[in-house]
Scaffold this motif. Structure first.
Motif, PDB file in Angstrom:
ATOM      1  N   VAL A  42       0.888  -1.168   0.000  1.00  0.00           N
ATOM      2  CA  VAL A  42       0.000   0.000   0.000  1.00  0.00           C
ATOM      3  C   VAL A  42       0.920   1.212   0.000  1.00  0.00           C
ATOM      4  O   VAL A  42       1.271   1.748   1.040  1.00  0.00           O
ATOM      5  CB  VAL A  42      -0.946  -0.012   1.224  1.00  0.00           C
ATOM      6  CG1 VAL A  42      -1.892   1.179   1.182  1.00  0.00           C
ATOM      7  CG2 VAL A  42      -1.736  -1.313   1.285  1.00  0.00           C
ATOM      8  N   ASN A  43       1.346   1.617  -1.197  1.00  0.00           N
ATOM      9  CA  ASN A  43       2.404   2.631  -1.283  1.00  0.00           C
ATOM     10  C   ASN A  43       2.210   3.663  -2.395  1.00  0.00           C
ATOM     11  O   ASN A  43       3.128   4.387  -2.734  1.00  0.00           O
ATOM     12  CB  ASN A  43       3.751   1.938  -1.452  1.00  0.00           C
ATOM     13  CG  ASN A  43       3.826   1.091  -2.703  1.00  0.00           C
ATOM     14  OD1 ASN A  43       2.888   1.020  -3.480  1.00  0.00           O
ATOM     15  ND2 ASN A  43       4.947   0.425  -2.880  1.00  0.00           N
ATOM     16  N   ILE A  44       1.030   3.755  -2.960  1.00  0.00           N
ATOM     17  CA  ILE A  44       0.757   4.735  -4.015  1.00  0.00           C
ATOM     18  C   ILE A  44       0.139   5.977  -3.368  1.00  0.00           C
ATOM     19  O   ILE A  44      -0.932   5.878  -2.752  1.00  0.00           O
ATOM     20  CB  ILE A  44      -0.195   4.155  -5.080  1.00  0.00           C
ATOM     21  CG1 ILE A  44       0.430   2.904  -5.726  1.00  0.00           C
ATOM     22  CG2 ILE A  44      -0.535   5.207  -6.135  1.00  0.00           C
ATOM     23  CD1 ILE A  44      -0.532   2.101  -6.580  1.00  0.00           C
ATOM     24  N   PRO A  45       0.799   7.143  -3.464  1.00  0.00           N
ATOM     25  CA  PRO A  45       0.215   8.351  -2.856  1.00  0.00           C
ATOM     26  C   PRO A  45      -1.164   8.642  -3.447  1.00  0.00           C
ATOM     27  O   PRO A  45      -1.370   8.570  -4.658  1.00  0.00           O
ATOM     28  CB  PRO A  45       1.204   9.454  -3.227  1.00  0.00           C
ATOM     29  CG  PRO A  45       2.467   8.763  -3.586  1.00  0.00           C
ATOM     30  CD  PRO A  45       2.073   7.427  -4.142  1.00  0.00           C
ATOM     31  N   TRP A  46      -2.105   8.963  -2.563  1.00  0.00           N
ATOM     32  CA  TRP A  46      -3.479   9.249  -2.981  1.00  0.00           C
ATOM     33  C   TRP A  46      -4.026  10.301  -2.022  1.00  0.00           C
ATOM     34  O   TRP A  46      -4.529   9.970  -0.960  1.00  0.00           O
ATOM     35  CB  TRP A  46      -4.289   7.974  -2.946  1.00  0.00           C
ATOM     36  CG  TRP A  46      -5.555   7.974  -3.747  1.00  0.00           C
ATOM     37  CD1 TRP A  46      -5.726   8.401  -5.021  1.00  0.00           C
ATOM     38  CD2 TRP A  46      -6.834   7.490  -3.313  1.00  0.00           C
ATOM     39  NE1 TRP A  46      -7.033   8.204  -5.420  1.00  0.00           N
ATOM     40  CE2 TRP A  46      -7.726   7.640  -4.395  1.00  0.00           C
ATOM     41  CE3 TRP A  46      -7.306   6.914  -2.151  1.00  0.00           C
ATOM     42  CZ2 TRP A  46      -9.060   7.264  -4.326  1.00  0.00           C
ATOM     43  CZ3 TRP A  46      -8.626   6.541  -2.083  1.00  0.00           C
ATOM     44  CH2 TRP A  46      -9.493   6.723  -3.165  1.00  0.00           C
ATOM     45  N   GLY A  47      -3.854  11.559  -2.373  1.00  0.00           N
ATOM     46  CA  GLY A  47      -4.214  12.636  -1.453  1.00  0.00           C
ATOM     47  C   GLY A  47      -3.301  12.599  -0.243  1.00  0.00           C
ATOM     48  O   GLY A  47      -2.089  12.572  -0.377  1.00  0.00           O
ATOM     49  N   THR A  48      -3.895  12.516   0.939  1.00  0.00           N
ATOM     50  CA  THR A  48      -3.097  12.484   2.175  1.00  0.00           C
ATOM     51  C   THR A  48      -2.932  11.072   2.730  1.00  0.00           C
ATOM     52  O   THR A  48      -2.473  10.897   3.857  1.00  0.00           O
ATOM     53  CB  THR A  48      -3.742  13.373   3.250  1.00  0.00           C
ATOM     54  OG1 THR A  48      -5.070  12.900   3.494  1.00  0.00           O
ATOM     55  CG2 THR A  48      -3.777  14.827   2.813  1.00  0.00           C
ATOM     56  N   SER A  52      -3.342   0.890  -2.399  1.00  0.00           N
ATOM     57  CA  SER A  52      -2.798  -0.248  -3.141  1.00  0.00           C
ATOM     58  C   SER A  52      -3.130  -0.084  -4.618  1.00  0.00           C
ATOM     59  O   SER A  52      -3.817   0.857  -5.023  1.00  0.00           O
ATOM     60  CB  SER A  52      -3.443  -1.537  -2.630  1.00  0.00           C
ATOM     61  OG  SER A  52      -4.834  -1.537  -2.920  1.00  0.00           O
ATOM     62  N   GLU A  53      -2.658  -1.012  -5.425  1.00  0.00           N
ATOM     63  CA  GLU A  53      -3.152  -1.133  -6.797  1.00  0.00           C
ATOM     64  C   GLU A  53      -4.637  -1.483  -6.705  1.00  0.00           C
ATOM     65  O   GLU A  53      -5.124  -1.918  -5.659  1.00  0.00           O
ATOM     66  CB  GLU A  53      -2.408  -2.260  -7.527  1.00  0.00           C
ATOM     67  CG  GLU A  53      -0.937  -2.015  -7.735  1.00  0.00           C
ATOM     68  CD  GLU A  53      -0.655  -0.950  -8.790  1.00  0.00           C
ATOM     69  OE1 GLU A  53      -1.520  -0.720  -9.667  1.00  0.00           O
ATOM     70  OE2 GLU A  53       0.421  -0.347  -8.723  1.00  0.00           O
ATOM     71  N   TYR A 101      -9.648  -0.425  -3.510  1.00  0.00           N
ATOM     72  CA  TYR A 101      -8.289  -0.136  -3.090  1.00  0.00           C
ATOM     73  C   TYR A 101      -8.208  -0.387  -1.588  1.00  0.00           C
ATOM     74  O   TYR A 101      -9.181  -0.166  -0.864  1.00  0.00           O
ATOM     75  CB  TYR A 101      -7.922   1.337  -3.306  1.00  0.00           C
ATOM     76  CG  TYR A 101      -8.003   1.830  -4.718  1.00  0.00           C
ATOM     77  CD1 TYR A 101      -7.057   1.426  -5.658  1.00  0.00           C
ATOM     78  CD2 TYR A 101      -8.990   2.723  -5.103  1.00  0.00           C
ATOM     79  CE1 TYR A 101      -7.121   1.909  -6.961  1.00  0.00           C
ATOM     80  CE2 TYR A 101      -9.046   3.207  -6.398  1.00  0.00           C
ATOM     81  CZ  TYR A 101      -8.112   2.790  -7.327  1.00  0.00           C
ATOM     82  OH  TYR A 101      -8.168   3.262  -8.606  1.00  0.00           O
ATOM     83  N   LEU A 102      -7.040  -0.810  -1.122  1.00  0.00           N
ATOM     84  CA  LEU A 102      -6.749  -0.797   0.306  1.00  0.00           C
ATOM     85  C   LEU A 102      -6.066   0.522   0.599  1.00  0.00           C
ATOM     86  O   LEU A 102      -5.213   0.975  -0.170  1.00  0.00           O
ATOM     87  CB  LEU A 102      -5.838  -1.963   0.692  1.00  0.00           C
ATOM     88  CG  LEU A 102      -6.485  -3.334   0.592  1.00  0.00           C
ATOM     89  CD1 LEU A 102      -5.450  -4.423   0.782  1.00  0.00           C
ATOM     90  CD2 LEU A 102      -7.602  -3.472   1.609  1.00  0.00           C
ATOM     91  N   LEU A 108       3.292   1.630   3.079  1.00  0.00           N
ATOM     92  CA  LEU A 108       3.789   0.287   3.388  1.00  0.00           C
ATOM     93  C   LEU A 108       4.292  -0.314   2.084  1.00  0.00           C
ATOM     94  O   LEU A 108       3.523  -0.829   1.281  1.00  0.00           O
ATOM     95  CB  LEU A 108       2.686  -0.588   3.991  1.00  0.00           C
ATOM     96  CG  LEU A 108       3.100  -2.002   4.370  1.00  0.00           C
ATOM     97  CD1 LEU A 108       4.197  -1.990   5.448  1.00  0.00           C
ATOM     98  CD2 LEU A 108       1.907  -2.797   4.856  1.00  0.00           C
ATOM     99  N   SER A 109       5.616  -0.191   1.861  1.00  0.00           N
ATOM    100  CA  SER A 109       6.198  -0.684   0.612  1.00  0.00           C
ATOM    101  C   SER A 109       6.326  -2.198   0.593  1.00  0.00           C
ATOM    102  O   SER A 109       6.249  -2.820  -0.460  1.00  0.00           O
ATOM    103  CB  SER A 109       7.568  -0.045   0.378  1.00  0.00           C
ATOM    104  OG  SER A 109       7.399   1.338   0.142  1.00  0.00           O
ATOM    105  N   ALA A 110       6.543  -2.800   1.754  1.00  0.00           N
ATOM    106  CA  ALA A 110       6.615  -4.257   1.820  1.00  0.00           C
ATOM    107  C   ALA A 110       5.216  -4.828   1.601  1.00  0.00           C
ATOM    108  O   ALA A 110       4.215  -4.183   1.923  1.00  0.00           O
ATOM    109  CB  ALA A 110       7.143  -4.681   3.187  1.00  0.00           C
TER     110      ALA A 110
END
Length: 125
Positions: A42-48, A52-53, A101-102, A108-110
């Motif tokens: 869960v590492n894609i910036p989305w607003g604040t 996830s994908e 999306y999560l 959380l890059s892992a």
């Protein structure tokens, strides 16, 4: 309005692995329970927050045929001590859960395992 005390189950189904269940009632009520495990980051910036994908909504079991869009409730927990929640990507349908999306407040890059549960209730007749 029907008298629920006179209602009864006409069909039960559980998949071999227990991840799909449904119950059809004589009154026309249909209940579906689904569970799955998603492994993702869960590492894609989305607003604040971070997302996830896009994750696909599971199809309802073949015998669980809603005649209208059901009411859907989804839950998520993870194998780590992390918190996540959902954002629905599209609307529900009569054949599957919505894509989603999560979301997390922190990146959380892992990858982590997310246990997703869903309950859908509507009409089959």
């Amino acid at each position: 309005m029907s008298d629920i005390s006179k209602d009864f189950v006409v069909e039960n189904y559980m998949s071999p692995n227990g991840s799909e269940l449904y119950r059809k009632w004589n009154s026309g009520l249909l209940e579906v329970w689904l569970s799955s495990i998603e492994t993702t980051s869960v590492n894609i910036p989305w607003g604040t927050v971070y997302r996830s994908e896009s994750l696909p909504g599971r199809p309802y079991p073949s015998g669980a045929n809603f005649i209208g869009v059901p009411i859907v409730t989804m839950t998520v927990k993870t194998d780590k001590s992390d918190v996540a929640w959902f954002a629905l990507k599209d609307s529900e349908s009569t054949t599957r859960l919505p894509n989603y999306y999560l979301l997390r407040g922190d990146k959380l890059s892992a990858t982590a395992k997310y246990y997703v549960g869903a309950y859908a209730v509507g009409r089959w007749k």
